[in-house]
Design an enzyme around this catalytic site. Structure first.
Site, mmCIF file in Angstrom:
data_model
loop_
_atom_site.group_PDB
_atom_site.id
_atom_site.type_symbol
_atom_site.label_atom_id
_atom_site.label_comp_id
_atom_site.label_asym_id
_atom_site.label_seq_id
_atom_site.Cartn_x
_atom_site.Cartn_y
_atom_site.Cartn_z
ATOM 1 N N LYS A 189 1.108 1.797 4.623
ATOM 2 C CA LYS A 189 -0.106 1.164 5.168
ATOM 3 C C LYS A 189 0.145 -0.325 5.390
ATOM 4 O O LYS A 189 -0.075 -0.850 6.476
ATOM 5 C CB LYS A 189 -1.274 1.346 4.201
ATOM 6 C CG LYS A 189 -2.490 0.466 4.519
ATOM 7 C CD LYS A 189 -3.628 0.655 3.555
ATOM 8 C CE LYS A 189 -3.581 -0.279 2.398
ATOM 9 N NZ LYS A 189 -3.974 -1.667 2.654
ATOM 10 N N ASN A 190 0.633 -1.005 4.371
ATOM 11 C CA ASN A 190 0.798 -2.457 4.479
ATOM 12 C C ASN A 190 1.998 -2.832 5.337
ATOM 13 O O ASN A 190 2.148 -3.989 5.725
ATOM 14 C CB ASN A 190 0.900 -3.080 3.085
ATOM 15 C CG ASN A 190 -0.409 -2.948 2.331
ATOM 16 O OD1 ASN A 190 -1.435 -2.580 2.907
ATOM 17 N ND2 ASN A 190 -0.388 -3.193 1.040
ATOM 18 N N ARG B 291 -9.407 -6.047 6.331
ATOM 19 C CA ARG B 291 -8.798 -7.341 6.006
ATOM 20 C C ARG B 291 -7.717 -7.687 7.033
ATOM 21 O O ARG B 291 -7.564 -8.832 7.425
ATOM 22 C CB ARG B 291 -8.206 -7.231 4.594
ATOM 23 C CG ARG B 291 -7.290 -8.329 4.182
ATOM 24 C CD ARG B 291 -8.020 -9.534 3.724
ATOM 25 N NE ARG B 291 -7.097 -10.664 3.551
ATOM 26 C CZ ARG B 291 -7.518 -11.895 3.307
ATOM 27 N NH1 ARG B 291 -8.793 -12.162 3.236
ATOM 28 N NH2 ARG B 291 -6.642 -12.868 3.166
ATOM 29 N N CYS C 158 -13.337 -8.561 -0.523
ATOM 30 C CA CYS C 158 -13.650 -7.220 -1.011
ATOM 31 C C CYS C 158 -13.818 -7.353 -2.525
ATOM 32 O O CYS C 158 -13.775 -8.438 -3.089
ATOM 33 C CB CYS C 158 -12.549 -6.249 -0.629
ATOM 34 S SG CYS C 158 -10.993 -6.672 -1.370
ATOM 35 N N ARG D 167 -10.622 -13.543 -1.373
ATOM 36 C CA ARG D 167 -9.617 -13.371 -0.309
ATOM 37 C C ARG D 167 -9.878 -14.304 0.881
ATOM 38 O O ARG D 167 -10.090 -13.871 2.013
ATOM 39 C CB ARG D 167 -9.562 -11.917 0.130
ATOM 40 C CG ARG D 167 -9.264 -10.975 -1.051
ATOM 41 C CD ARG D 167 -9.097 -9.564 -0.627
ATOM 42 N NE ARG D 167 -7.769 -9.341 -0.054
ATOM 43 C CZ ARG D 167 -7.350 -8.141 0.344
ATOM 44 N NH1 ARG D 167 -8.145 -7.103 0.268
ATOM 45 N NH2 ARG D 167 -6.148 -7.986 0.849
ATOM 46 N N PRO D 168 -9.881 -15.614 0.633
ATOM 47 C CA PRO D 168 -10.078 -16.565 1.736
ATOM 48 C C PRO D 168 -8.909 -16.513 2.718
ATOM 49 O O PRO D 168 -7.888 -15.861 2.456
ATOM 50 C CB PRO D 168 -10.130 -17.911 1.027
ATOM 51 C CG PRO D 168 -9.394 -17.708 -0.247
ATOM 52 C CD PRO D 168 -9.626 -16.275 -0.644
ATOM 53 N N ASP E 148 -7.810 -19.583 4.188
ATOM 54 C CA ASP E 148 -7.508 -21.004 4.415
ATOM 55 C C ASP E 148 -6.027 -21.248 4.702
ATOM 56 O O ASP E 148 -5.676 -22.091 5.558
ATOM 57 C CB ASP E 148 -7.983 -21.858 3.238
ATOM 58 C CG ASP E 148 -7.515 -21.314 1.885
ATOM 59 O OD1 ASP E 148 -7.270 -20.089 1.765
ATOM 60 O OD2 ASP E 148 -7.391 -22.106 0.946
ATOM 61 N N ASP F 123 -0.694 -4.154 -6.354
ATOM 62 C CA ASP F 123 -1.282 -2.921 -5.810
ATOM 63 C C ASP F 123 -0.999 -1.707 -6.683
ATOM 64 O O ASP F 123 -1.508 -0.625 -6.397
ATOM 65 C CB ASP F 123 -0.757 -2.651 -4.392
ATOM 66 C CG ASP F 123 -1.265 -3.695 -3.416
ATOM 67 O OD1 ASP F 123 -0.710 -3.779 -2.307
ATOM 68 O OD2 ASP F 123 -2.187 -4.438 -3.785
ATOM 69 N N ARG G 274 -8.482 5.131 2.829
ATOM 70 C CA ARG G 274 -8.024 3.955 3.591
ATOM 71 C C ARG G 274 -6.507 3.853 3.562
ATOM 72 O O ARG G 274 -5.877 3.371 4.497
ATOM 73 C CB ARG G 274 -8.623 2.672 2.998
ATOM 74 C CG ARG G 274 -10.107 2.504 3.218
ATOM 75 C CD ARG G 274 -10.550 1.122 2.806
ATOM 76 N NE ARG G 274 -9.700 0.123 3.446
ATOM 77 C CZ ARG G 274 -9.671 -1.153 3.063
ATOM 78 N NH1 ARG G 274 -10.416 -1.569 2.066
ATOM 79 N NH2 ARG G 274 -8.885 -2.014 3.685
HETATM 80 C C1 EPZ Z 1 -1.726 -8.075 1.232
HETATM 81 O O1 EPZ Z 1 -3.021 -8.645 1.207
HETATM 82 C C2 EPZ Z 1 -1.919 -6.578 1.046
HETATM 83 N N1 EPZ Z 1 -2.708 -6.040 2.140
HETATM 84 C C3 EPZ Z 1 -2.618 -6.315 -0.282
HETATM 85 O O2 EPZ Z 1 -2.726 -4.897 -0.436
HETATM 86 C C4 EPZ Z 1 -1.766 -6.882 -1.405
HETATM 87 O O3 EPZ Z 1 -2.431 -6.700 -2.637
HETATM 88 C C5 EPZ Z 1 -1.516 -8.384 -1.165
HETATM 89 O O4 EPZ Z 1 -0.925 -8.573 0.147
HETATM 90 C C6 EPZ Z 1 -0.588 -8.977 -2.204
HETATM 91 O O5 EPZ Z 1 0.626 -8.287 -2.200
HETATM 92 C C7 EPZ Z 1 -2.109 -5.763 3.318
HETATM 93 O O6 EPZ Z 1 -0.922 -5.982 3.504
HETATM 94 C C8 EPZ Z 1 -2.963 -5.154 4.392
HETATM 95 P P1 EPZ Z 1 -2.224 -12.365 0.016
HETATM 96 P P2 EPZ Z 1 -3.223 -10.219 1.609
HETATM 97 O O7 EPZ Z 1 -2.560 -13.221 1.174
HETATM 98 O O8 EPZ Z 1 -2.261 -10.583 2.643
HETATM 99 C C9 EPZ Z 1 -4.905 -15.796 -1.967
HETATM 100 C C10 EPZ Z 1 -3.799 -2.848 -0.868
HETATM 101 O O9 EPZ Z 1 -4.318 -2.370 -1.900
HETATM 102 N N2 EPZ Z 1 -5.036 -16.353 -0.608
HETATM 103 O O10 EPZ Z 1 -0.794 -12.218 -0.376
HETATM 104 O O11 EPZ Z 1 -4.659 -10.429 1.855
HETATM 105 C C11 EPZ Z 1 -5.610 -14.453 -2.095
HETATM 106 O O12 EPZ Z 1 -6.987 -14.624 -2.363
HETATM 107 C C12 EPZ Z 1 -4.041 -4.296 -0.500
HETATM 108 O O13 EPZ Z 1 -3.049 -2.217 -0.101
HETATM 109 C C13 EPZ Z 1 -5.731 -17.552 -0.435
HETATM 110 O O14 EPZ Z 1 -6.239 -18.134 -1.397
HETATM 111 O O15 EPZ Z 1 -2.830 -10.916 0.222
HETATM 112 C C14 EPZ Z 1 -4.885 -13.809 -3.241
HETATM 113 O O16 EPZ Z 1 -5.431 -14.292 -4.455
HETATM 114 C C15 EPZ Z 1 -4.960 -5.010 -1.476
HETATM 115 N N3 EPZ Z 1 -5.848 -18.067 0.818
HETATM 116 C C16 EPZ Z 1 -3.449 -14.315 -3.076
HETATM 117 O O17 EPZ Z 1 -3.534 -15.468 -2.216
HETATM 118 C C17 EPZ Z 1 -5.296 -17.434 1.914
HETATM 119 O O18 EPZ Z 1 -5.421 -17.959 3.040
HETATM 120 C C18 EPZ Z 1 -2.494 -13.328 -2.431
HETATM 121 O O19 EPZ Z 1 -3.095 -12.874 -1.237
HETATM 122 C C19 EPZ Z 1 -4.605 -16.220 1.718
HETATM 123 C C20 EPZ Z 1 -4.478 -15.700 0.448
#
Ligand code: EPZ
Length: 416
Positions: free
Chosen positions: A22-23, A92, A116, A121-122, A124, A303, A395
């Site tokens: 998926k990812n 997302r 979610c 999950r901002p 920024d 995950d 999903r």
């Molecule tokens: C991806 O989400 C995955 N989703 C998530 O899988 C996975 O848990 C995550 O990466 C971490 O490995 C997909 O690939 C579709 P991040 P993503 O940006 O990209 C913070 C599942 O169950 N952050 O690496 O959204 C954020 O809040 C899903 O399959 C900011 O603060 O994750 C988090 O605390 C869940 N600002 C951390 O960084 C930003 O602009 C890591 O988030 C972006 C992120």
């Protein structure tokens, strides 16, 4: 209401082929939007997140069809830079259309992607990164508006964000000047996206490290690409085998892709071998408690944290699991406690004392990976477990009940 029903207590035995990731596939679908031609994604999983992404792309002018396990995307006719509102609310990954549309058209208008239940999950890091590439980005209420062709330059991510790394790679994929991303995420899904962008003509270096450089291609060409196996689903099934005892062979996972997980499974008491056939996992002795902290790759994946908690609930002794990536990812503990688990949450650490046997009952999945954890708990529990909230599980898992039945579980996906 659809439910998953499990009669627990059976050891898992047998072979199963793991579906496409998926990812892994969602960023590849966004990348296909950049190509004014055809993309073939081989081994594309049949999951609702893929359907939601495809619906949005169809609304934007893509022609999308399935041929067996392959998804064919023809993005020649893309006629808008606006992403449908409902896509942002559901998905997302809709935020990845930002980089793809900027690369293709120099304009992107998209809804803020929903947070979610696992965290705020901002986005920024995504928006600041685009600004570093010379794009004019301004939030406009519930919408993000971004104008301008991404230029060369470098940006440093404050955290190794998977999505922000992917978005910057997409934005830079047609940019003639080189772009360097420092503090990049190192997940296998990033490597897969870099391979896809290279196949369409970009020059990408450093994939899988924390510094990636990309020089884009002016005229991206058509791509045929095989979606790698889903490492999180593989880990889910390995943890299910740990919970029930047994012997399973997983196929469809590239060698070495589970490097971030193996140590934890060995701590639990699972024995693992990997060869060309796949990954063989055996649990004969008793489960052992585990000490684990999630972390960005190559750390133990967030995950799989909920699924690990379900197994630790059955492991004699005290386990500790610390969640360092998302601020609110222990929700499933409440449902596991209703099944008799002994779990105490202390800040970002869950302290789990194993119990001899969980008891099947009616429980509710509130998000994707918590739902998978409840399935694992049901497989190990005494009696019948009835899980609602199956829409969350669908999903990311195309047919988890069918896969586990193939491994000998007594599990049914009841569509009522
Ligand atoms: C991806 O989400 C995955 N989703 C998530 O899988 C996975 O848990 C995550 O990466 C971490 O490995 C997909 O690939 C579709 P991040 P993503 O940006 O990209 C913070 C599942 O169950 N952050 O690496 O959204 C954020 O809040 C899903 O399959 C900011 O603060 O994750 C988090 O605390 C869940 N600002 C951390 O960084 C930003 O602009 C890591 O988030 C972006 C992120």
């Amino acid at each position: 209401m659809d439910t998953i029903q499990i009669q627990g207590g059976r050891r898992l035995q047998g072979t199963v082929r793991v579906q496409g990731s998926k990812n892994g596939v969602l960023p590849l679908m966004a990348a296909a939007l950049i190509i004014p031609g055809k993309t073939v994604l081989k081994g594309c999983p049949r999951i609702t997140d893929v359907s939601a992404m495809a619906d949005a792309m169809t609304d934007m002018g893509c022609r999308i069809s399935r041929q067996g396990d392959d998804l064919i995307i023809d993005a020649t006719g893309v006629h808008t830079s606006r992403v449908p509102r409902q896509c942002g609310e559901k998905l997302r990954s809709s935020v990845l259309f930002l980089g793809a549309l900027l690369a293709r058209t120099g304009l992107a208008i998209l809804p803020y992607p929903g947070g979610c239940t696992i965290g705020a999950r901002p986005v920024d890091f995504h928006l600041e990164g685009m600004r570093r590439l010379g794009v004019f980005v301004y939030p406009d209420g519930e919408w993000i508006r971004a104008v301008g062709r991404p230029g060369g330059g470098s940006c440093r991510l404050p955290m190794a964000s998977v999505g922000a790394t992917e978005n910057l790679l997409l934005a830079a994929s047609c940019c003639a000047e080189p772009v360097t991303i420092q503090g990049a995420a190192r997940e296998p899904e990033i490597v897969g996206l870099c391979e896809f962008l290279s196949a369409m003509g970009a020059d990408v270096r450093g994939a899988g490290t924390d510094t990636i450089s990309i020089t884009g291609v002016e005229a991206p060409g058509p791509v045929t690409f095989r979606v790698p196996g889903d490492r999180i689903i593989a880990g889910t099934y390995l943890l299910a085998a740990a919970a029930t005892g047994g012997r399973i062979l997983l196929q469809g996972i590239p060698s070495g892709m589970l490097a971030d997980q193996i140590d934890i499974y060995r701590q639990l008491g699972l024995r693992l071998w990997e060869n060309r056939q796949g990954i063989l996992a055996v649990r004969e002795g008793s489960l052992r408690p585990v000490q684990c902290a999630t972390a960005p790759y190559p750390g133990f994946p967030t995950d799989l944290q909920s699924q690990l908690m379900a197994v630790a609930a059955c492991a004699p002794g005290e386990s500790r699991i610390t969640e360092t990536v998302f601020e609110h990812r222990f929700q499933v503990a409440e449902e596991l406690c209703r099944m008799g688990a002994d779990i105490h949450i202390e800040g970002q650490t869950a302290r789990i004392t194993g119990v001899p046997r969980l008891a099947g009952c009616s429980v509710e999945a509130k998000e994707l990976r918590g739902g998978a954890a409840l399935i694992i708990a049901g497989l190990a529990a005494e009696g019948i477990t009835r899980i609602t909230g199956v829409n969350y599980i669908r999903r990311g898992y195309g047919d988890i009940a069918g896969d586990l039945r193939r491994l000998g579980a007594d599990i049914r996906d009841v569509r009522e």
